[in-house]
Design a protein around this motif. Structure first.
Motif, PDB file in Angstrom:
ATOM      1  N   ARG A  53       0.851  -1.192   0.000  1.00 24.29           N
ATOM      2  CA  ARG A  53       0.000   0.000   0.000  1.00 24.29           C
ATOM      3  C   ARG A  53       0.890   1.246   0.000  1.00 24.29           C
ATOM      4  N   LEU A  54       0.575   2.211  -0.832  1.00 24.17           N
ATOM      5  CA  LEU A  54       1.363   3.444  -0.932  1.00 24.17           C
ATOM      6  C   LEU A  54       1.588   4.108   0.419  1.00 24.17           C
ATOM      7  N   LEU A  55       0.562   4.195   1.230  1.00 22.31           N
ATOM      8  CA  LEU A  55       0.654   4.909   2.498  1.00 22.31           C
ATOM      9  C   LEU A  55       1.628   4.249   3.466  1.00 22.31           C
ATOM     10  N   VAL A  61      11.456   5.990  -1.177  1.00 25.97           N
ATOM     11  CA  VAL A  61      11.307   6.880  -2.327  1.00 25.97           C
ATOM     12  C   VAL A  61      10.695   6.103  -3.483  1.00 25.97           C
ATOM     13  N   SER A  62       9.954   6.792  -4.324  1.00 23.98           N
ATOM     14  CA  SER A  62       9.429   6.179  -5.530  1.00 23.98           C
ATOM     15  C   SER A  62      10.477   6.310  -6.625  1.00 23.98           C
ATOM     16  N   ALA A  68      12.295   2.144  -3.281  1.00 27.25           N
ATOM     17  CA  ALA A  68      13.547   1.760  -2.633  1.00 27.25           C
ATOM     18  C   ALA A  68      13.726   2.626  -1.392  1.00 27.25           C
ATOM     19  N   ASP A  69      14.652   2.223  -0.537  1.00 28.70           N
ATOM     20  CA  ASP A  69      14.907   2.996   0.680  1.00 28.70           C
ATOM     21  C   ASP A  69      15.474   4.375   0.346  1.00 28.70           C
ATOM     22  N   THR A  70      16.327   4.439  -0.674  1.00 27.19           N
ATOM     23  CA  THR A  70      16.928   5.709  -1.098  1.00 27.19           C
ATOM     24  C   THR A  70      17.003   5.726  -2.624  1.00 27.19           C
ATOM     25  N   GLU A  86      10.725  10.009  -7.933  1.00 32.85           N
ATOM     26  CA  GLU A  86      11.250  11.098  -7.117  1.00 32.85           C
ATOM     27  C   GLU A  86      12.748  11.318  -7.338  1.00 32.85           C
ATOM     28  N   CYS A  87      13.385  10.456  -8.105  1.00 33.75           N
ATOM     29  CA  CYS A  87      14.838  10.486  -8.244  1.00 33.75           C
ATOM     30  C   CYS A  87      15.243  10.834  -9.678  1.00 33.75           C
ATOM     31  N   ILE A  88      16.465  11.309  -9.817  1.00 35.55           N
ATOM     32  CA  ILE A  88      16.994  11.610 -11.154  1.00 35.55           C
ATOM     33  C   ILE A  88      18.372  10.974 -11.306  1.00 35.55           C
ATOM     34  N   TRP A  89      18.694  10.607 -12.547  1.00 34.27           N
ATOM     35  CA  TRP A  89      19.971   9.997 -12.854  1.00 34.27           C
ATOM     36  C   TRP A  89      21.009  11.078 -13.123  1.00 34.27           C
TER      37      TRP A  89
END
Length: 97
Positions: A53-55, A61-62, A68-70, A86-89
């Motif tokens: 569940r998302l909540l 982080v998405s 993943a955790d980070t 939420e992350c960038i390469w």
């Protein structure tokens, strides 16, 4: 009263949206198909290989199609393709941030 009716309704609607289909729980979303079937109210946890569940994933982080955790944990050896959400390469360092 209306409170009793509301409680009955919530008990009847104990399902989640998996994106393109409905299941009783997020764990039931994949139907043997993995992350591709875990969407909607649920998100794929790549570290455990489970749909959750998302909540429940507040401390994660998405990464786009999985969590993943980070951000650094998003690629899982797959490089930029697994670094989204939420992350960038960072191409200069080859890291997901």
């Amino acid at each position: 009263g209306s409170t009793g009716q509301c409680k009955r309704l919530l008990q009847q609607v104990e399902s989640v949206s998996c994106g393109d289909h409905i299941a009783d729980t997020c764990a039931d979303c994949p139907q043997g198909n993995g992350a591709a079937f875990c969407n909607g109210e649920c998100i794929w946890d790549g570290s455990t290989g489970q749909c959750k569940r998302l909540l429940q994933q507040v401390e994660s982080v998405s990464c786009g199609d999985h969590i993943a955790d980070t951000c650094a944990d998003c690629p899982q050896g797959n490089g930029a393709a697994f670094c989204n959400g939420e992350c960038i390469w960072d191409g200069s360092t080859g890291q997901c941030k």
